[in-house]
Design an enzyme around this catalytic site. Structure first.
Site, PDB file in Angstrom:
ATOM      1  N   GLU A  56      25.890 -21.572 -27.070  1.00 52.82           N
ATOM      2  CA  GLU A  56      24.968 -21.473 -25.929  1.00 52.82           C
ATOM      3  C   GLU A  56      24.220 -20.331 -26.195  1.00 52.82           C
ATOM      4  O   GLU A  56      22.919 -19.837 -25.859  1.00 52.82           O
ATOM      5  CB  GLU A  56      25.759 -21.229 -24.542  1.00 52.82           C
ATOM      6  N   TYR A 139      23.008 -19.053 -16.233  1.00 54.22           N
ATOM      7  CA  TYR A 139      22.809 -20.118 -16.709  1.00 54.22           C
ATOM      8  C   TYR A 139      24.241 -20.367 -18.149  1.00 54.22           C
ATOM      9  O   TYR A 139      24.718 -21.411 -18.003  1.00 54.22           O
ATOM     10  CB  TYR A 139      21.695 -20.329 -18.045  1.00 54.22           C
ATOM     11  N   ASP A 157      18.746 -25.202 -17.775  1.00 48.81           N
ATOM     12  CA  ASP A 157      18.017 -24.856 -18.928  1.00 48.81           C
ATOM     13  C   ASP A 157      16.525 -25.328 -18.793  1.00 48.81           C
ATOM     14  O   ASP A 157      16.302 -25.984 -17.787  1.00 48.81           O
ATOM     15  CB  ASP A 157      18.773 -25.127 -20.078  1.00 48.81           C
ATOM     16  N   CYS A 212      12.644 -36.702 -22.635  1.00 49.92           N
ATOM     17  CA  CYS A 212      11.607 -36.129 -21.449  1.00 49.92           C
ATOM     18  C   CYS A 212      11.161 -34.832 -21.965  1.00 49.92           C
ATOM     19  O   CYS A 212      11.276 -33.656 -21.353  1.00 49.92           O
ATOM     20  CB  CYS A 212      12.101 -35.874 -20.100  1.00 49.92           C
ATOM     21  N   CYS A 219       8.320 -41.982 -22.437  1.00 49.92           N
ATOM     22  CA  CYS A 219       8.736 -42.915 -21.026  1.00 49.92           C
ATOM     23  C   CYS A 219       9.548 -44.375 -21.373  1.00 49.92           C
ATOM     24  O   CYS A 219      10.285 -44.553 -20.603  1.00 49.92           O
ATOM     25  CB  CYS A 219       7.865 -42.882 -20.181  1.00 49.92           C
ATOM     26  N   CYS A 222      13.015 -43.712 -21.440  1.00 49.70           N
ATOM     27  CA  CYS A 222      13.746 -43.125 -20.392  1.00 49.70           C
ATOM     28  C   CYS A 222      14.367 -44.072 -19.583  1.00 49.70           C
ATOM     29  O   CYS A 222      13.973 -44.848 -18.969  1.00 49.70           O
ATOM     30  CB  CYS A 222      12.692 -42.268 -19.606  1.00 49.70           C
ATOM     31  N   CYS A 228      11.085 -42.199 -11.804  1.00 45.21           N
ATOM     32  CA  CYS A 228      10.680 -40.992 -11.879  1.00 45.21           C
ATOM     33  C   CYS A 228       9.326 -40.753 -11.265  1.00 45.21           C
ATOM     34  O   CYS A 228       8.433 -41.377 -11.183  1.00 45.21           O
ATOM     35  CB  CYS A 228      10.263 -40.710 -13.482  1.00 45.21           C
TER      36      CYS A 228
END
Length: 311
Positions: A56, A139, A157, A212, A219, A222, A228
């Protein structure tokens, strides 16, 4: 509370619709993740909480392909926080290599020292204890608690924020900085049970990273394209504040990177003249070096010598 909440950049979202979006979004995104998730070392069980934490820190503003080799070398050298804690902070900066934003290396070293001193060398599993570690923000604490310990926390994030902005809020991009409205939305979208919530956090992040994306979104691939809000609205163009671009060439960041590269390669103090050769413009070079000293990344010594920090 009003019936609907106005979101930045012109989008609106009804709290009831946010709650009702949970079911339709969770299953397809998690099922997609089960099939398409990348096999990354920090996702494997053997990585443990320390491996998750290291990843991270490294992945902030740095792509996966650049992180992978440095991550592997780091964990081979420092498999536990205590192993890093006994080293000089300059060794963390040296091992950070060219990942960029090297203050992250100092912060990770500081977190390792605190883990060794306060928690017996084990990364704590309580969100509040994680948040209390030096260098750990909202975060990172949520990410470690979720990804390492399977807890229920909103993990926001850039990738997740973009998915939520498009899928639920109906705008192309999230605000430049995380807002209270985004945090409320993320909490509203969290699955109730901890294992599913942790899986949702990882899955929504991966969806933003692979499908995305900020540009050239895919798309047709997705799993939630049919739900969406942004796609259903005809993909309206971003109409909020200009999005911040990242430049590097000619900036103080580039100069700092070149100065640090010289110090990383050296295993004894470096004279000023050696640093002067890395950049032609003396005022900018001096400003960059002063900034590195102020940030604790470089230690000045008598006689015009410099080294990575020992304390």
């Amino acid at each position: 509370m009003t019936a609907s909440t106005k979101h930045p950049h012109g989008g609106t979202a009804d709290p009831a619709s946010e709650r009702s979006a949970q079911g339709p979004l969770h299953s397809p995104v998690i099922e997609w993740f089960d099939e398409h998730a990348r096999d990354l070392p920090w996702r494997r069980p053997e990585a443990g909480a320390w491996g998750v934490m290291v990843s991270e820190f490294m992945l902030q503003q740095t792509p996966v392909n650049r992180v992978l080799p440095v991550y592997e070398q780091w964990l081979a050298r420092w498999p536990r926080p205590a192993d890093l804690a006994v080293e000089a902070p300059g060794e963390a900066v040296r091992a950070w290599g060219r990942l960029g934003y090297p203050r992250r290396a100092l912060r990770l070293h500081g977190a390792a020292v605190a883990i060794a001193e306060r928690h017996g060398g084990d990364v704590p599993d309580e969100h509040a204890q994680l948040l209390a570690l030096p260098g750990i923000g909202e975060y990172t604490a949520a990410a470690v608690a979720s990804f390492a310990y399977g807890q229920r926390h909103p993990v926001l994030d850039t990738n997740v924020r973009r998915v939520f902005a498009r899928a639920v809020t109906g705008v192309q991009y999230p605000p430049n900085a995380t807002t209270a409205a985004e945090r409320r939305l993320a909490r509203a979208l969290l699955p109730e049970d901890e294992p599913t919530a942790a899986r949702w956090a990882a899955a929504s992040m991966e969806l933003g990273a692979l499908v995305c994306t900020a540009r050239n979104e895919q798309c047709p691939r997705c799993p939630i394209a049919a739900q969406c809000a942004w796609r259903l609205a005809g993909k309206p163009e971003h109409d909020g504040p200009p999005r911040r671009g990242q430049t590097y060439a000619g900036t103080d960041r580039q100069v700092r990177g070149r100065l640090l590269a010289v110090l990383r390669e050296a295993h004894s103090p470096v004279p000023q003249q050696a640093l002067d050769r890395v950049w032609h413009e003396p005022v900018q070079r001096a400003r960059a070096l002063d900034g590195l000293v102020a940030d604790g990344l470089v230690e000045p010594l008598p006689g015009g010598l410099y080294r990575l920090p020992l304390t």
